[in-house]
Design an enzyme around this catalytic site. Structure first.
Site, mmCIF file in Angstrom:
data_model
loop_
_atom_site.group_PDB
_atom_site.id
_atom_site.type_symbol
_atom_site.label_atom_id
_atom_site.label_comp_id
_atom_site.label_asym_id
_atom_site.label_seq_id
_atom_site.Cartn_x
_atom_site.Cartn_y
_atom_site.Cartn_z
ATOM 1 N N GLY A 296 0.861 -1.184 0.000
ATOM 2 C CA GLY A 296 0.000 0.000 0.000
ATOM 3 C C GLY A 296 0.891 1.226 0.000
ATOM 4 N NE ARG A 297 3.801 2.799 5.536
ATOM 5 C CZ ARG A 297 3.106 3.533 6.410
ATOM 6 N NH1 ARG A 297 3.145 4.842 6.345
ATOM 7 N NH2 ARG A 297 2.385 2.959 7.350
ATOM 8 N NE ARG A 334 1.696 7.819 8.010
ATOM 9 C CZ ARG A 334 2.980 8.031 8.180
ATOM 10 N NH1 ARG A 334 3.518 9.186 7.850
ATOM 11 N NH2 ARG A 334 3.757 7.095 8.654
ATOM 12 C CE1 TYR A 338 -0.510 4.782 13.044
ATOM 13 C CE2 TYR A 338 0.145 5.974 11.065
ATOM 14 C CZ TYR A 338 -0.706 5.101 11.715
ATOM 15 O OH TYR A 338 -1.741 4.551 11.027
ATOM 16 C CB CYS A 365 -8.945 23.630 17.870
ATOM 17 S SG CYS A 365 -9.370 25.091 16.923
ATOM 18 C CD GLU A 366 -6.946 17.768 19.428
ATOM 19 O OE1 GLU A 366 -6.085 17.034 19.918
ATOM 20 O OE2 GLU A 366 -8.078 17.916 19.916
#
Ligand SMILES: *Cc1c(COP(=O)(O)O)cnc(C)c1O
Length: 437
Positions: A296-297, A334, A338, A365-366
């Site tokens: 996939g990646r 991501r 991770y 807003c994090e």
């Protein structure tokens, strides 16, 4: 200081053009951002074809039997991409009803489709049964019985792979490791479930047990765990007298996100898998199975670049220079998920010396919405563009509408041609956020 002429983690067609700006497939990234808005995701067609052809040619070099590459579509999927992947002769590894439908509409052949997932729903299983896919990958004893019942009711004989969990550890982030003894995925070898499933499926009139599958996790750079896992699959198969016609050691090969990451060529992967399968069969005098890899990646990460526009900047009391961009957590979770590491280049001046230490943050807003905690870049101004390479996998496919952000536009680049694969979502359009019955 990193060399400023190293574009090896960018798409293969990346250049600095006559205007001194970054270009991909001959397209000036600044003009693309002006035309399509930011954040903007660009995919380079040549890079994806290069990756697909590399795997196909490595198989021709190392595996004496039949082999196939199935794209794990969860890395990034859309109708337009699906059509292109099907045209490249790839199969597709799907995990949901939506992915099944997109793959079907895009023209993938049923013989190249595997349905994965640890809790497939009735509509998902029935869609796969009706389509007659290459394999429904049974994940548990519970699912095995449920599927047998559905196959009987639908009067279908399902082609089955069993997802085997070899209870092996691999060196990657715990959230993307899938093959250890406590994993939610697969039929574990250690507790006898793998063997029990083989016995059951061999004898079921509603199943055609064709193969065994395992998937070790993602962003893996060592080939040895694949060899070990393949040997373990053959040991359980042998103990139950089952000769697999198809073997799939999953996907998971890693990619480079920053210049500091080691090489990510897939040669060691394909060679090791090929040798391990050939050896296991030779030793038992069995006919070579078809080998299926599910990258996939590795297929799409390098092809994708995210373009962001710089907005506010500030200096914190403890001396951190903060540069905010117009995307972040919503289009790329991501980093928060991770601790993924990224790099970036200033599109207008990619070759200028990187003299300023800064932190690149998103607009959401994090506090965890940080794209790059620490990077050296040339000084940047409001309105200039940052390009983040290796943005093609597990970003848009995991994106959200957090803070009611509109998901960005996505374009596919060929020399002399730009194709819009997805439009930017439009908050003004009825139906986007207002329910219109
Ligand atoms: C996610 C997944 C893949 C692809 O993993 P990558 O790391 O993106 O190559 C392949 N097979 C299965 C079963 C998966 O769940």
């Amino acid at each position: 200081m990193q060399p400023t002429d190293d574009f090896s983690i960018f798409p293969i067609t990346t250049r600095v053009n006559a205007a001194g700006r970054l270009s991909i497939a001959g397209h000036d990234l600044k003009s693309l951002a002006e035309t399509y808005g930011t954040p903007l995701y660009v995919y380079d067609g040549a890079t994806i074809r290069h990756q697909a052809e590399r795997l196909q040619s490595l198989f021709r070099q190392y595996y004496p039997g039949e082999a196939a590459v199935a794209y794990a579509v969860k890395a990034y999927f859309s109708h337009a991409l699906a059509v292109k992947m099907a045209e490249m002769g790839l199969g597709a590894d799907v995990v949901s009803y939506g992915e099944i439908r997109i793959a079907q509409q895009a023209g993938f052949p049923a013989e190249g489709i595997h349905l994965h997932g640890n809790n497939k729903s009735q509509p998902e299983l029935e869609a796969a049964l009706a389509w007659g896919v290459q394999a429904i990958v049974v994940d548990s004893l519970d699912e095995m019985r449920y599927l047998e019942d559905l196959a009987r009711k639908n009067q279908r004989r399902a082609r089955i792979w069993l997802r085997i969990t070899p209870d092996l550890r691999v060196n990657t982030h715990p959230h993307i490791e899938t093959s250890h003894a406590d994993s939610k995925f697969g039929l574990h070898i250690q507790n006898g479930e793998a063997a029990e499933a083989i016995r059951f499926c061999k004898n079921s009139p509603h199943f055609h047990l064709v193969g065994l599958h395992t998937h070790l996790g993602s962003q893996i750079f060592q080939a040895e765990p694949y060899r070990k896992a393949i040997e373990m699959l053959y040991e359980v198969a042998d103990a139950e007298g089952f000769v697999p016609e198809e073997i799939s050691p999953g996907g998971g090969w890693g990619v480079r996100y920053t210049e500091a990451d080691g090489p990510d060529d897939a040669e060691a992967w394909v060679r090791t898998v090929s040798e391990a399968v050939a050896a296991a069969n030779h030793q038992r005098g069995w006919k070579l199975p078809k080998v299926i890899l599910e990258p996939g990646r590795w297929m799409v990460a390098r092809a994708g670049v995210a373009l962001y526009r710089v907005g506010s900047q500030k200096m914190t009391p403890n001396g951190t220079h903060i540069v905010a961009i117009d995307g972040g957590l919503a289009d790329n979770p991501r980093v928060a998920l991770y601790g993924a590491q990224y790099t970036a280049r200033v599109v207008e001046r990619p070759s200028d010396p990187p003299t300023e230490a800064m932190r690149v943050v998103g607009k959401f807003c994090e506090s965890g919405d940080v794209l790059i905690p620490h990077i050296l870049l040339p000084p940047v101004q409001r309105g200039e563009l940052l390009a983040t390479p290796a943005a093609g996998a597990y970003q848009l496919s995991m994106s959200s509408n957090y803070n009611f952000a509109a998901r960005p536009a996505v374009v596919w680049l060929e020399e002399g041609r730009v194709e819009v694969m997805q439009c930017c979502e439009q908050p003004e359009q009825p139906g986007w956020w207002v329910y219109t019955p």
